[in-house]
Design an enzyme around this catalytic site. Structure first.
Site, PDB file in Angstrom:
ATOM      1  N   THR A  30       0.806  -1.212   0.000  1.00  0.00           N
ATOM      2  CA  THR A  30       0.000   0.000   0.000  1.00  0.00           C
ATOM      3  C   THR A  30       0.844   1.270   0.000  1.00  0.00           C
ATOM      4  O   THR A  30       0.448   2.283  -0.578  1.00  0.00           O
ATOM      5  CB  THR A  30      -0.937   0.012   1.226  1.00  0.00           C
ATOM      6  N   SER A  63       1.187  -7.689  -0.850  1.00  0.00           N
ATOM      7  CA  SER A  63       1.811  -8.661   0.054  1.00  0.00           C
ATOM      8  C   SER A  63       1.036  -9.970   0.141  1.00  0.00           C
ATOM      9  O   SER A  63       1.592 -11.003   0.525  1.00  0.00           O
ATOM     10  CB  SER A  63       1.981  -8.063   1.456  1.00  0.00           C
ATOM     11  N   THR A  99       1.456  -4.761   4.353  1.00  0.00           N
ATOM     12  CA  THR A  99       1.307  -5.096   5.777  1.00  0.00           C
ATOM     13  C   THR A  99       0.727  -6.485   6.041  1.00  0.00           C
ATOM     14  O   THR A  99       0.985  -7.073   7.091  1.00  0.00           O
ATOM     15  CB  THR A  99       0.407  -4.057   6.472  1.00  0.00           C
ATOM     16  N   ASP A 100      -0.057  -7.027   5.123  1.00  0.00           N
ATOM     17  CA  ASP A 100      -0.786  -8.255   5.421  1.00  0.00           C
ATOM     18  C   ASP A 100       0.110  -9.447   5.726  1.00  0.00           C
ATOM     19  O   ASP A 100      -0.216 -10.274   6.579  1.00  0.00           O
ATOM     20  CB  ASP A 100      -1.740  -8.600   4.269  1.00  0.00           C
ATOM     21  N   GLN A 143      -3.833 -20.596  19.963  1.00  0.00           N
ATOM     22  CA  GLN A 143      -4.685 -19.670  19.230  1.00  0.00           C
ATOM     23  C   GLN A 143      -4.699 -18.290  19.890  1.00  0.00           C
ATOM     24  O   GLN A 143      -5.139 -17.315  19.272  1.00  0.00           O
ATOM     25  CB  GLN A 143      -6.105 -20.229  19.156  1.00  0.00           C
ATOM     26  N   CYS A 144      -4.227 -18.215  21.130  1.00  0.00           N
ATOM     27  CA  CYS A 144      -4.179 -16.943  21.840  1.00  0.00           C
ATOM     28  C   CYS A 144      -2.969 -16.136  21.381  1.00  0.00           C
ATOM     29  O   CYS A 144      -1.908 -16.696  21.112  1.00  0.00           O
ATOM     30  CB  CYS A 144      -4.083 -17.169  23.345  1.00  0.00           C
TER      31      CYS A 144
END
Length: 406
Positions: free
Chosen positions: A47, A94, A125-126, A308-309
């Protein structure tokens, strides 16, 4: 249950993705910059340099960012290092980045390593956290700063974060005391393999959930020096990634674990990253789940359990089901991010390690990507100064001492 596969093929691109070609020199952006320190900017896309097309949609345009950067007055002064620009061709969103592109970035850094004092990688950024993590492992014995940055809004937008992110990244890339891969975003410098994109809209999109920021920029620059990686003792080298047959499985309640049988019998998958609940918890009443994990390990697949945390880490021995998973050969990812886990696993497999050696190396702290008791003794006072909460002490007894494969 959701699955995702990392692959390094199937992407259409030009034969020679990096421009200028090897025989050409990157272009100087700020002639008034100080020649005592030089920084190479690698513009991969994203971006930060996009412009609007006729329909109003954002898209990368070759040469557009270079023209904008030559107009940035702050860059063209003696207090800044001299900056040179090297641009990918084609420029990539990205989301299109893959291990082939990580290899290209690493190879470009290797090509110019002794020509510049530091490097800034301009990136979307992704998937920036994946690229930063991968580079942290691939760039072995790194003794110069490599800073990734980008923007949530294009540099041509009035309220864009591109200008400040880029200028501050250049400042950090010009420092001699940084010897690791970092991400700068917002007002903070993070260790690259500890970072995650946490917000799709905020201008402070990145965070380092399990490790303090390395530096904060306000009215002054505050660098937490005791958190920085120690300088290497060996000669710089690059090890590219070519093993990408890794599957990430996000476990959800009531999932059908038959997918594991397909993975185990595929004959191609080399690694599996399991995203489990909490500190490594999973269904305790499903014998088929444990059997499926055993089949994966028996098939020579390296299986790593992550949480997953966003914060905290995996301690498989904390609950009975976690112990059962561990007994079947699944190893903990401790407090590593999923991005660091996937790229570290790919890096180690690309080194040709056996599954047993890979499982051992995955539990060693190679580039500051995970909690290490030996490292904590070195930086404990800085953690207290930052008033940061460390990883629970019960995690420490399960960690290996710091070793560096490269």
């Amino acid at each position: 249950m959701e699955t995702a596969t990392a692959t390094g093929s199937g992407y259409k691109r030009a034969t020679s993705p990096v421009s200028p070609v090897v025989s050409d020199a990157p272009e100087l952006l700020n002639a008034r910059g100080s020649s005592r320190r030089t920084v190479l900017l690698l513009y991969t896309g994203g971006t930060i340099g996009m412009t609007k097309d006729a329909s109003g949609a954002l898209k990368p345009m070759a040469g557009a960012l270079k023209r904008r950067l030559k107009l940035v007055e702050e860059l063209d002064q003696e207090s800044f290092p001299q900056c040179y620009l090297d641009e990918f061709d084609p420029l990539l969103d990205s989301a299109d980045m893959c291990p082939d592109d990580w290899n290209l970035i690493a190879t470009c850094i290797k090509r110019h390593y002794y020509d510049f004092d530091g490097f800034v990688v301009l990136h979307g950024t992704d998937t920036m956290a994946y690229t930063a993590s991968a580079l942290s492992f691939m760039l072995e014995q790194l003794d110069k700063p490599v800073v990734l940055t980008g923007a949530q809004l294009p540099i041509e937008e009035p309220l864009s974060d591109a200008r400040t992110n880029l200028l501050r990244s250049v400042i950090f890339a010009g420092r001699a005391d940084l010897t690791e891969v970092c991400i700068f975003f917002g007002s903070k410098l993070f260790r690259g393999n500890r970072c995650k994109k946490m917000d799709a809209n905020s201008l402070s999109a990145f965070d380092s959930p399990n490790f303090p920021e390395l530096a904060v920029v306000g009215t002054e620059v505050r660098i937490h020096s005791r958190l920085l990686c120690n300088p290497p003792k060996g000669r710089f080298r690059v090890h590219t990634i070519h093993v990408t047959e890794i599957v990430v499985i996000y476990v959800v309640p009531g999932f059908a674990d038959g997918i594991f049988d397909a993975v185990a019998s595929s004959g191609t998958v080399k690694g599996v990253v399991l995203l489990l609940y909490g500190c490594g918890n999973a269904p305790a009443r499903k014998d088929s789940f444990l059997s499926a994990l055993q089949n994966l390990v028996d098939a020579g697949i390296v299986v790593v359990a992550c949480s997953q945390c966003s914060r905290g880490g995996v301690v498989l021995e904390k609950y009975a089901v976690g112990s059962a998973i561990s007994e079947r050969g699944v190893i903990p990812g401790y407090d590593m991010t999923a991005e660091a886990t996937v790229t570290k696993l790919s890096y180690l497999l690309s080194k040709g390690l056996s599954p047993a050696d890979c499982r051992k190396a995955m539990q060693e702290n190679l580039r500051g990507e995970m909690f290490s008791p030996s490292r904590t003794l070195d930086i404990s006072s800085s953690w207290q100064d930052l008033q940061c909460v460390g990883i629970a002490i019960d995690l420490a007894v399960h960690m290996s001492h710091n070793q560096n494969l490269g």
